[in-house]
Enzyme design. Structure first.
Site, PDB file in Angstrom:
ATOM      1  N   HIS A   1      -0.178  -7.970   9.248  1.00  0.00           N
ATOM      2  CA  HIS A   1      -0.361  -6.552   8.896  1.00  0.00           C
ATOM      3  C   HIS A   1      -0.089  -5.623  10.082  1.00  0.00           C
ATOM      4  O   HIS A   1       0.618  -4.624   9.948  1.00  0.00           O
ATOM      5  CB  HIS A   1      -1.789  -6.302   8.402  1.00  0.00           C
ATOM      6  CG  HIS A   1      -2.238  -7.256   7.336  1.00  0.00           C
ATOM      7  ND1 HIS A   1      -1.400  -7.691   6.347  1.00  0.00           N
ATOM      8  CD2 HIS A   1      -3.431  -7.864   7.100  1.00  0.00           C
ATOM      9  CE1 HIS A   1      -2.063  -8.518   5.543  1.00  0.00           C
ATOM     10  NE2 HIS A   1      -3.285  -8.642   5.989  1.00  0.00           N
TER      11      HIS A   1
ATOM     12  N   LYS B   1       0.852  -1.193   0.000  1.00  0.00           N
ATOM     13  CA  LYS B   1       0.000   0.000   0.000  1.00  0.00           C
ATOM     14  C   LYS B   1       0.884   1.237   0.000  1.00  0.00           C
ATOM     15  O   LYS B   1       1.801   1.342   0.825  1.00  0.00           O
ATOM     16  CB  LYS B   1      -0.905   0.012   1.248  1.00  0.00           C
ATOM     17  CG  LYS B   1      -1.958  -1.102   1.243  1.00  0.00           C
ATOM     18  CD  LYS B   1      -2.806  -1.017   2.509  1.00  0.00           C
ATOM     19  CE  LYS B   1      -3.704  -2.239   2.678  1.00  0.00           C
ATOM     20  NZ  LYS B   1      -4.994  -2.139   2.030  1.00  0.00           N
TER      21      LYS B   1
END
Ligand code: BG6
Length: 481
Positions: free
Chosen positions: A230, A172
């Protein structure tokens, strides 16, 4: 750049929802080689034509928001389908022998239980000979022992510099911007330690539920599904020491030190330092949704909050509150770094205890935002200089560049051989070692899984883990002030 992608698990949800749309975007933007091919591999007995006829409508059904006109016309002709029994290492040399000699990237978007068999099959087929590469989707095992077993089997087949373990958060753009923010700014680096930082909150809140992934999720739960990977990767980027360069191993060495400095959880601290929850029926985004009921014998949590400690010089005594859950009130991923209050307070209003200490809010989803919460004078003449109010400074980067799916960046890097945004075997193992300590502490302490209504912010008992994350400074109307 390698020109052949061998995609295992091609009929799976991840492939249809994320990987094929990402490939279509890269083709559209002419970022892939002219002769780029995808070999889609699955257990279903399709011909290439049948697979393409199935894939197009399926993508329109579940990935419509990622598709633009013409994407399928670019993508589908690049795909050939091969049926193989993925659990049988003999099947791969038989079915994929034709790809030998091409520069292949094998992408395993399959359950981890198949990783070893597929990797051995690829090796037997000569498809892991240099310069071929191997990409592995998360989860890499479900505890330290299974992760070690997978890593050892992979090491026997292919060298680490050609293994790409995906954590899609690292793809990202907003996550990469964390590195820019931290290491491109003297101002931040100077105060980035326990002397000036009081706490760090990392929150990944989802509105989606377990939805159709029941068998995987039942044995995973929020801790293994989100925290092990994550959440810990975000923590690493916040807590790591500055690497000497952005070379892949320099960055990964520093992340590894952070993971190894995480204090294991003890059973005696489990109730104080963690909360587990599971959603029951409720209303999310104005829609009534059912609760999650794991299969009998499973104690699966869909929400977890943990107070973590990074036991090193820089972070001594700073709590890292980590929180993630499904079916929460809003979709938001954010990090809030709260600074210590000023050492001496001069102002009448607000009173010292009401003053908001400085905060850096880094919001990664749904929109990318960076906000620095300062205190400022209420400037208007009628207020006088002694009245302060929070002034959130918007430090966001331009929103004009279109967002890419995280997998686009990661696919490009794997095809180009750049491992910087992929997770190394020792990182994965260190993360599991810490997560295993939590699983063991929960089990010894018999920590209950508390119910929360879908659409809420999790169990009430988790309130202490959330305020920093959710009361971040809101933008004020500067004109009025
Ligand atoms: C995946 C998890 O890795 O990440 C899912 O398995 C989760 O359960 C997803 O929903 C969240 O990713 P993102 O990019 O939507 O925040």
């Amino acid at each position: 750049m390698h020109d052949t992608l061998l995609l295992f698990g091609a009929t799976g949800d991840l492939a249809v929802r994320m990987l094929f749309p990402s490939i279509a975007h890269l083709l559209r933007d002419r970022l892939l080689p002219a002769d780029f091919r995808v070999v889609a591999i699955g257990r279903q007995d399709h011909t290439t034509e049948q697979f393409r006829d199935w894939l197009g409508p399926r993508m329109q059904e579940i990935a419509a928001k990622e598709l633009r006109d013409g994407d399928l016309d670019l993508l589908l002709p690049r795909i050939d389908y091969v049926c193989a029994d993925l659990a049988d290492p003999q099947s791969i040399p038989q079915q994929l022998g034709f790809a030998r000699g091409r520069h292949c990237v094998s992408y395993l978007a399959t359950p981890p239980g198949l990783f070893i068999a597929i990797t051995q099959g690829l090796k037997a087929a000569g498809l892991l000979d240099a310069p071929s590469r191997l990409v592995l989707e998360k989860p890499l095992g479900r505890d330290l022992a299974s992760a070690r077993e997978i890593n050892a089997a992979i090491r026997d087949c292919v060298s680490e510099d050609r293994v790409f373990r995906i954590d899609h958060y690292l793809g990202k753009a907003a996550v990469q911007n964390l590195l820019a923010l931290r290491f491109g700014n003297t101002l931040l680096e100077a105060v980035w330690n326990h002397q000036w930082i009081e706490s760090v909150d990392i929150l990944i809140a989802e509105t989606t539920g377990v939805d159709g992934r029941d068998s995987y999720y039942a044995t995973s739960g929020a801790l293994r599904d989100m925290v092990q990977n994550h959440v810990l990767q975000l923590l690493c980027l916040i807590a790591m020491e500055p690497p000497s360069s952005l070379g892949a191993d320099n960055v990964r060495d520093e992340k590894l030190k952070v993971l190894r400095a995480l204090r294991p959880m003890r059973a005696d601290d489990a109730a104080r330092d963690s909360v587990r929850g599971r959603y029951v029926a409720g209303v999310v985004e104005s829609r009534a949704v059912p609760g999650y009921v794991p299969p009998a014998g499973h104690d699966t949590e869909t929400f977890v909050a943990v107070r973590a400690a990074v036991d090193n010089w820089r972070w001594s005594g700073v709590p890292f509150r980590l929180c993630t859950g499904k079916r929460l009130s809003e979709r938001v991923t954010q990090i809030v770094v709260s600074f210590r209050p000023t050492s001496h307070w001069l102002f009448e209003n607000p009173r010292r205890e009401k003053a908001a200490p400085n905060r850096l809010l880094i919001r990664l989803q749904p929109e990318e935002d960076i906000e620095l919460g300062l205190m400022s004078s209420l400037a208007g003449s009628e207020w006088g200089a002694l009245e302060l109010q929070p002034l959130p400074l918007d430090l966001s980067m331009s929103r004009s560049t279109p967002r890419r799916i995280a997998y686009e960046r990661l696919l490009l890097d794997a095809l180009n051989g750049n491992t910087a945004l992929f997770v190394r075997s020792d990182e994965v193992e260190a993360a599991w070692a810490w997560v295993d300590s939590i699983v063991a502490a929960w089990s010894q302490a018999e920590l209950p899984v508390l119910a929360y209504p879908a659409g809420s912010w999790g169990p009430e008992e988790a309130a202490d883990f959330l305020p920093g994350a959710l009361t971040a400074p809101r933008r004020v109307d500067r004109g009025r002030a």
